[in-house]
Design a protein around this motif. Structure first.
Motif, PDB file in Angstrom:
ATOM      1  N   SER A   9       0.831  -1.203   0.000  1.00  0.00           N
ATOM      2  CA  SER A   9       0.000   0.000   0.000  1.00  0.00           C
ATOM      3  C   SER A   9       0.869   1.258   0.000  1.00  0.00           C
ATOM      4  N   THR A  23       1.084   3.740  -3.347  1.00  0.00           N
ATOM      5  CA  THR A  23       0.664   5.130  -3.171  1.00  0.00           C
ATOM      6  C   THR A  23       1.812   6.082  -3.482  1.00  0.00           C
ATOM      7  N   THR A  24       3.012   5.752  -3.023  1.00  0.00           N
ATOM      8  CA  THR A  24       4.184   6.597  -3.280  1.00  0.00           C
ATOM      9  C   THR A  24       4.491   6.674  -4.767  1.00  0.00           C
ATOM     10  N   LYS A  65       2.586   5.962  -7.422  1.00  0.00           N
ATOM     11  CA  LYS A  65       1.533   6.638  -8.189  1.00  0.00           C
ATOM     12  C   LYS A  65       1.571   8.139  -7.964  1.00  0.00           C
ATOM     13  N   HIS A  66       1.849   8.558  -6.730  1.00  0.00           N
ATOM     14  CA  HIS A  66       1.942   9.981  -6.422  1.00  0.00           C
ATOM     15  C   HIS A  66       3.016  10.656  -7.272  1.00  0.00           C
ATOM     16  N   GLU A  87       2.250  14.694   1.722  1.00  0.00           N
ATOM     17  CA  GLU A  87       1.199  14.524   0.716  1.00  0.00           C
ATOM     18  C   GLU A  87       0.803  13.056   0.586  1.00  0.00           C
ATOM     19  N   ILE A  88       1.784  12.173   0.529  1.00  0.00           N
ATOM     20  CA  ILE A  88       1.518  10.732   0.380  1.00  0.00           C
ATOM     21  C   ILE A  88       0.827  10.198   1.632  1.00  0.00           C
ATOM     22  N   GLY A 133      -1.009  11.828   3.651  1.00  0.00           N
ATOM     23  CA  GLY A 133      -2.372  12.353   3.623  1.00  0.00           C
ATOM     24  C   GLY A 133      -3.283  11.511   2.742  1.00  0.00           C
ATOM     25  N   LYS A 134      -2.768  11.049   1.606  1.00  0.00           N
ATOM     26  CA  LYS A 134      -3.558  10.182   0.726  1.00  0.00           C
ATOM     27  C   LYS A 134      -3.931   8.879   1.414  1.00  0.00           C
ATOM     28  N   LEU A 135      -3.117   8.468   2.384  1.00  0.00           N
ATOM     29  CA  LEU A 135      -3.376   7.238   3.134  1.00  0.00           C
ATOM     30  C   LEU A 135      -4.145   7.518   4.431  1.00  0.00           C
ATOM     31  N   GLY A 136      -4.514   8.787   4.639  1.00  0.00           N
ATOM     32  CA  GLY A 136      -5.267   9.157   5.839  1.00  0.00           C
ATOM     33  C   GLY A 136      -4.419   9.258   7.091  1.00  0.00           C
TER      34      GLY A 136
END
Length: 171
Positions: A24, A28-29, A31-32, A154-155, A157-160
């Motif tokens: 995960s 996420t990293t 793709k960011h 930022e990353i 934050g995308k993961l909450g």
């Protein structure tokens, strides 16, 4: 899905489901940063303080434990402080060989407790941090650190997950 190889030397890592957590964080990293996780290769060594202290001594001349170490497949660091790292390019078979990360259970657990956060959240942050190192980001120079930390936030934050660098965060 990322070509992720995890070597769990310390059995305590099994309780975290490190493979799912790492996948995960990595996806996420990547793709960011507009990189394709499906063609990216990373190896993670999940170890303890004794092993990471040996690695830290061998590769950095610092015979002490640390939370995470990274060995990029290629040198991608920016020449200018605060500049973007070099672009990641595919190898002969179309894969993005990024490199290797080692992460210590003992140090991660101590840091998570001290910061009042879950081990899962802290390890997620450190895998993102290590992956950014593989991609050429660094924090040795001030502007580089600002850039890298901003991307981490930022990353996360995308993961909450909360910003670990905010002023009121426990470190």
């Amino acid at each position: 899905m990322t070509a992720l190889d995890i070597v769990e030397e310390d059995p305590r890592w099994a309780a975290l489901d490190l493979e799912t957590l790492a996948e995960s964080a990595l996806i996420t990293t990547l793709k960011h940063l507009n990189l394709d996780p499906d063609v990216s290769e990373i190896t993670i060594l999940a170890c303890d303080d004794a092993r990471i202290a040996d690695l830290n001594a061998d590769f950095r001349g610092k015979p002490t434990p640390t939370n995470v170490l990274s060995w990029p497949a290629d040198e991608r660091g920016a020449a200018q402080d605060g500049g973007l790292p070099l672009t990641v390019t595919a190898d002969f078979d179309g894969m993005l060989e990024l490199g290797d990360i080692a992460i210590s259970y003992d140090t991660c657990a101590k840091e998570a407790r001290a910061a009042g956060k879950s081990m899962t959240d802290h390890v997620t942050h450190l895998i993102i941090h290590g992956t950014l190192h593989l991609l050429g980001y660094d924090h040795d120079r001030d502007a580089d650190a600002t850039l890298m930390e901003g991307i981490e936030v930022e990353i996360l934050g995308k993961l909450g997950l909360d910003d670990p660098y905010r002023e009121d965060a426990v470190q």
